[in-house]
Design an enzyme around this catalytic site. Sequence first.
Site, short mmCIF file in Angstrom:
data_model
loop_
_atom_site.label_atom_id
_atom_site.label_comp_id
_atom_site.label_asym_id
_atom_site.label_seq_id
_atom_site.Cartn_x
_atom_site.Cartn_y
_atom_site.Cartn_z
N HIS A 118 -0.88 -1.06 0.91
CA HIS A 118 -0.50 -1.22 -0.50
C HIS A 118 -0.25 -2.67 -0.88
O HIS A 118 -0.48 -3.08 -2.01
CB HIS A 118 0.77 -0.40 -0.80
CG HIS A 118 0.53 1.08 -0.71
ND1 HIS A 118 1.55 1.99 -0.56
CD2 HIS A 118 -0.61 1.81 -0.74
CE1 HIS A 118 1.05 3.21 -0.51
NE2 HIS A 118 -0.26 3.13 -0.60
N MET A 364 1.95 5.70 5.89
CA MET A 364 1.90 4.33 6.41
C MET A 364 1.64 3.27 5.32
O MET A 364 0.92 2.32 5.55
CB MET A 364 0.81 4.11 7.48
CG MET A 364 0.35 5.27 8.27
SD MET A 364 1.39 5.71 9.62
CE MET A 364 1.06 7.46 9.65
N CYS A 365 2.24 3.46 4.15
CA CYS A 365 2.05 2.49 3.06
C CYS A 365 0.57 2.25 2.77
O CYS A 365 0.16 1.13 2.47
CB CYS A 365 2.69 1.14 3.36
SG CYS A 365 4.42 1.22 3.61
N ASN A 366 -0.23 3.28 2.95
CA ASN A 366 -1.67 3.09 2.73
C ASN A 366 -2.24 4.41 2.23
O ASN A 366 -2.97 5.10 2.93
CB ASN A 366 -2.35 2.64 4.03
CG ASN A 366 -3.80 2.29 3.82
OD1 ASN A 366 -4.44 2.75 2.87
ND2 ASN A 366 -4.33 1.47 4.70
#
Lengths: 408, 145
Positions: A118, A364-366
């Site tokens: 992100h 996972m921030c993705n």
Amino acid sequence: MINPNKIKNDFSMFKNNPSLKYLDSAATSLTPDIVVEQINDYYKKYRSSINRGTSKMANDVSRKYEGSRKTIANHFNTDPSEIIFTKSTTTSINNISKSIIHLIKPNSNIVVTNMEHHSNFLPWQVLCHENNIELRVVKANHLEIKSKDVIDMIDENTLIVCIHHVSNIIGNTVDLSEISVKTNDLDVMLLVDGAQAAPHKKVDLKKINCDFYTVSAHKMCGPTGLGVLYINNRVVNKLKAFDYGGDMVTPSSVTYESFLQKSSPNKFEAGTPSIAEVLAFGVSIDYLNKIGMDQIENHEIKLKKYAINKLSKLDYVKIYNSNNNSGLIAFNINGVSVHDAMSESFISDITFDSEDIIIRDGQMCNNLTMKYVLKEKALLRASIYIYNDKNDIDMLVSQISKIYNVWR
Amino acid sequence: MEKNNLSRQIIMDHYKYPHNKVSEIINRDEYLFKKALNPSCGDEVEVFIKLENNIITDIKYIGSGCSICCSSGSIMTEELINKSINEANNKIENFNKLITGVNYDINLFEDAICFEGIKNYPARYKCAFISWETVKSLVKGDKHE
Ligand SMILES: Cc1ncc(COP(=O)(O)O)c(C=O)c1O
């Protein structure tokens, strides 16, 4: 060859948590004692600011601070003037996105990929929205970004290409060489998010030939709260400073009307920096080099192979990235939600947590990789680093089978 | 059987054999519906209710996620069907108390009391409450989100 058991002795975390199986270094690594001691030494023995005042102690610390910059520059094969200290990869990328706003033209476009963390996607999405320019998203092909697909998206109106070096879920490495040939040909800027590459392999910035490269110290045996941002000297004059204040300006030049900026790196380091962290990160880099980046990479690849070999015998484990050369293992256990696998409840106390096996769950921030590439809502990620050994993997595999048996 | 084990068994049953869980609703326009996400872990539920004369005459959900989220959704449908809006709101409020360890009206519930244990796992509060919370906002008039 790396001996993880010897390396474990360098980390008090293992003494204080004897049953710890730490497989979450891709989120944040552990920190060796010598790095922590460096932080202590600064606070206990020679606490002072840098580049301000003329005391002997302040001069010594300034020298150490610049020494650390030099160590880091050498490590990445670049010049110290191109190494900027920030707070994190996230801050570095946001700063760059703000420092190029004035270069935007109505027909500009920005190229990113759908496998970015992100922090290397949102700043560009916002920049494009706010300035009404096109955001071009390169789509993954077979779980990785092919350089040809990136190159096809770049044209003379591309302002900047923003891409990961190693992706944070799958762990694939992007071949940057052809991309940088194209960006250099067209005079397009190239930003590489190296947060998942720098901890695990030798990174030669001369060779990569990009304009920006970002690193987070906390993922490579360093302190929290420190990012390293490489800014190629060739673009420094195009960029706006990130912040205005002390140390980025020639003091005597400040008048009611104007001021003169210093050159890089000072131009991008306004205010009192994270001195303890910078000194400490120099020690981390020395520590990693003593082990050897090639050794680290080999160790991770070998241990991952060992893990994949064991995991692939469990037909209820779905592995998403068996084949690439990284220390990342992205997986799911059939029929078990990641939440049930990870965190204890009154329904089951057999979880990863219950055995002190630390891995990561969720997105996972993705979310782009999750939603568009893997098409999964959540998954589990184990990540390998210098201190991990076969025992950590054996424990992981055995706990996976116990967890599966609770829920099947 | 010890109370905890019994609770565990009932929750597992609802998780494996959920009630009123569907994979899709064809006649969406007959329902009020709303989707909710638990961003940390990927729990996702979409709840459908049919209101006739202020009574919940039908209730279904589509969902995926952890055992607590899914079983709580199943139990919620059983607990709230054929209840008036006022009764449903009262139950939802009491269920919230039940899972946070506050005094509640135990006579209101059947299987839902199995979730008392959640009070010791605040990280799982959202999982247990997400489907109930969605009904609360549906009867209040929020829909189609
Ligand atoms: C590929 C990648 N980019 C960026 C980041 C963000 O790093 P930080 O949180 O240190 O700013 C991470 C960390 O998770 C990452 O893995």
